[in-house]
Write a protein that holds these residues in place. Structure first.
Motif, PDB file in Angstrom:
ATOM      1  N   ARG A 151      26.994  33.949 -67.132  1.00 23.28           N
ATOM      2  CA  ARG A 151      28.434  33.812 -67.767  1.00 23.28           C
ATOM      3  C   ARG A 151      28.562  32.626 -68.773  1.00 23.28           C
ATOM      4  O   ARG A 151      28.135  31.468 -68.318  1.00 23.28           O
ATOM      5  CB  ARG A 151      29.574  33.692 -66.602  1.00 23.28           C
ATOM      6  N   CYS A 152      28.826  32.769 -69.932  1.00 21.18           N
ATOM      7  CA  CYS A 152      28.817  31.781 -71.052  1.00 21.18           C
ATOM      8  C   CYS A 152      29.981  31.010 -70.523  1.00 21.18           C
ATOM      9  O   CYS A 152      31.167  31.548 -70.443  1.00 21.18           O
ATOM     10  CB  CYS A 152      29.112  32.517 -72.271  1.00 21.18           C
ATOM     11  N   PRO A 153      29.929  29.582 -70.407  1.00 19.38           N
ATOM     12  CA  PRO A 153      31.014  28.895 -70.085  1.00 19.38           C
ATOM     13  C   PRO A 153      32.199  28.778 -71.275  1.00 19.38           C
ATOM     14  O   PRO A 153      33.112  28.231 -70.838  1.00 19.38           O
ATOM     15  CB  PRO A 153      30.561  27.375 -69.886  1.00 19.38           C
ATOM     16  N   HIS A 154      31.827  29.372 -72.336  1.00 21.95           N
ATOM     17  CA  HIS A 154      33.082  29.506 -73.359  1.00 21.95           C
ATOM     18  C   HIS A 154      34.088  30.362 -72.851  1.00 21.95           C
ATOM     19  O   HIS A 154      35.241  29.925 -72.351  1.00 21.95           O
ATOM     20  CB  HIS A 154      32.396  29.794 -74.704  1.00 21.95           C
ATOM     21  N   SER A 155      33.713  31.656 -73.173  1.00 22.07           N
ATOM     22  CA  SER A 155      34.779  32.998 -72.771  1.00 22.07           C
ATOM     23  C   SER A 155      34.100  33.695 -72.105  1.00 22.07           C
ATOM     24  O   SER A 155      34.556  34.951 -71.965  1.00 22.07           O
ATOM     25  CB  SER A 155      35.202  33.686 -74.239  1.00 22.07           C
ATOM     26  N   LYS A 156      33.128  33.323 -70.924  1.00 22.59           N
ATOM     27  CA  LYS A 156      32.489  34.273 -70.096  1.00 22.59           C
ATOM     28  C   LYS A 156      31.639  35.510 -70.569  1.00 22.59           C
ATOM     29  O   LYS A 156      31.518  36.451 -69.800  1.00 22.59           O
ATOM     30  CB  LYS A 156      33.364  34.724 -69.115  1.00 22.59           C
ATOM     31  N   ARG A 172      26.179  35.844 -78.225  1.00 23.59           N
ATOM     32  CA  ARG A 172      26.421  36.659 -79.227  1.00 23.59           C
ATOM     33  C   ARG A 172      27.757  36.623 -79.692  1.00 23.59           C
ATOM     34  O   ARG A 172      28.283  37.127 -80.790  1.00 23.59           O
ATOM     35  CB  ARG A 172      25.974  38.170 -79.093  1.00 23.59           C
ATOM     36  N   VAL A 173      28.710  36.197 -78.922  1.00 22.13           N
ATOM     37  CA  VAL A 173      30.248  36.212 -79.163  1.00 22.13           C
ATOM     38  C   VAL A 173      30.583  35.023 -80.261  1.00 22.13           C
ATOM     39  O   VAL A 173      31.290  35.148 -81.222  1.00 22.13           O
ATOM     40  CB  VAL A 173      30.806  36.171 -77.979  1.00 22.13           C
ATOM     41  N   HIS A 174      30.304  33.856 -79.744  1.00 16.86           N
ATOM     42  CA  HIS A 174      30.736  32.875 -80.825  1.00 16.86           C
ATOM     43  C   HIS A 174      29.695  31.654 -80.932  1.00 16.86           C
ATOM     44  O   HIS A 174      29.726  30.729 -81.399  1.00 16.86           O
ATOM     45  CB  HIS A 174      31.799  31.708 -80.043  1.00 16.86           C
ATOM     46  N   ASN A 175      28.277  32.371 -80.675  1.00 14.85           N
ATOM     47  CA  ASN A 175      27.128  31.706 -81.084  1.00 14.85           C
ATOM     48  C   ASN A 175      26.775  30.423 -80.398  1.00 14.85           C
ATOM     49  O   ASN A 175      26.042  29.517 -81.061  1.00 14.85           O
ATOM     50  CB  ASN A 175      27.027  31.443 -82.659  1.00 14.85           C
ATOM     51  N   TRP A 176      27.596  29.850 -79.253  1.00 11.64           N
ATOM     52  CA  TRP A 176      27.035  28.651 -78.391  1.00 11.64           C
ATOM     53  C   TRP A 176      25.629  28.917 -78.010  1.00 11.64           C
ATOM     54  O   TRP A 176      25.375  29.940 -77.591  1.00 11.64           O
ATOM     55  CB  TRP A 176      27.905  28.550 -77.290  1.00 11.64           C
TER      56      TRP A 176
END
Ligand code: FES
Length: 213
Positions: A151-156, A172-176
């Motif tokens: 799970r990405c810590p940004h928006s999962k 892939r969502v916000h490129n972190w």
């Protein structure tokens, strides 16, 4: 702007200018999130995968929840029919843009064997999909495997669908972008880290001790 529109802007500049002007000025009362959600409805109805892949992440970025994105996909049903809606759900699931559905108990597969350590390549990202939560595995040496929640810590978003940069993985969502050896977010350097999942190695086997939360 899509490559096709860029081409059109050069090949037929007057037509393209009018078209882009229409897009820019025709909708004035709807906020950005609503516009993108409506775009999802139209893309599902028309059955354009490219458009769906373009606008669904924009809706998320504009503040839409995954529940709202699912609603938008389902809103297309009366016009699009079941097959287009199911195709869209497959695409949205692959992009990790839909809400999660109930999984079996997180404890149901805790303490289970994940893999044989020797099967993991050194210093390469490996992903593992599990009912209790997908995992990122990174073997640093013969006896050490780092395991993170996917799970990405940004928006999962699910980093199993991220871009593999060898020692880093990019959402892939916000490129972190995360360093797999430390779990730290490098791009942007914001102090966020991947969630470590407790594991242990016994007799060359990697075991899960607790399910990712
Ligand atoms: S969900 Fe935003 S960077 Fe991953």
């Amino acid at each position: 702007m899509s490559k096709a529109l860029t081409y059109l802007a050069k090949a037929r500049p007057e037509a393209a200018t009018s078209l882009l002007s229409f897009y820019k000025h025709s909708v004035q009362a709807l906020d950005e999130k609503t516009r993108h959600l409506i775009q999802i409805v139209t893309k599902v109805t028309v059955g354009t995968e490219r458009g769906l892949r373009q606008y669904a992440p924009k809706a998320l970025k504009a503040g839409a929840s995954r529940e709202e994105i699912l609603d938008a996909v389902l809103m297309a049903f009366p016009a699009a029919g079941l097959n287009k809606v199911l195709d869209a759900i497959d695409i949205m699931r692959e992009m990790d843009l839909l809400p999660e559905v109930a999984q079996e108990s997180p404890t149901a597969d805790s303490s289970l064997r994940l893999c044989t350590v020797a099967d993991l390549p050194l210093q390469r990202l490996q992903t593992l999909q599990r009912p209790s939560g997908d995992l990122l595995l990174y073997r640093t040496d013969n006896d050490t495997v780092l395991v993170y929640s996917a799970r990405c810590p940004h928006s999962k978003a699910n980093l199993c669908h991220g871009t593999d940069h060898g020692t880093q993985v990019e959402c892939r969502v916000h490129n972190w972008t995360f360093d797999l050896a430390s779990g730290a977010c490098l791009q942007p350097a914001n102090g966020k880290t991947l969630q470590v999942v407790a594991t242990e190695i016994r007799d060359g086997q990697l075991y899960l001790l607790s399910a990712p939360t």
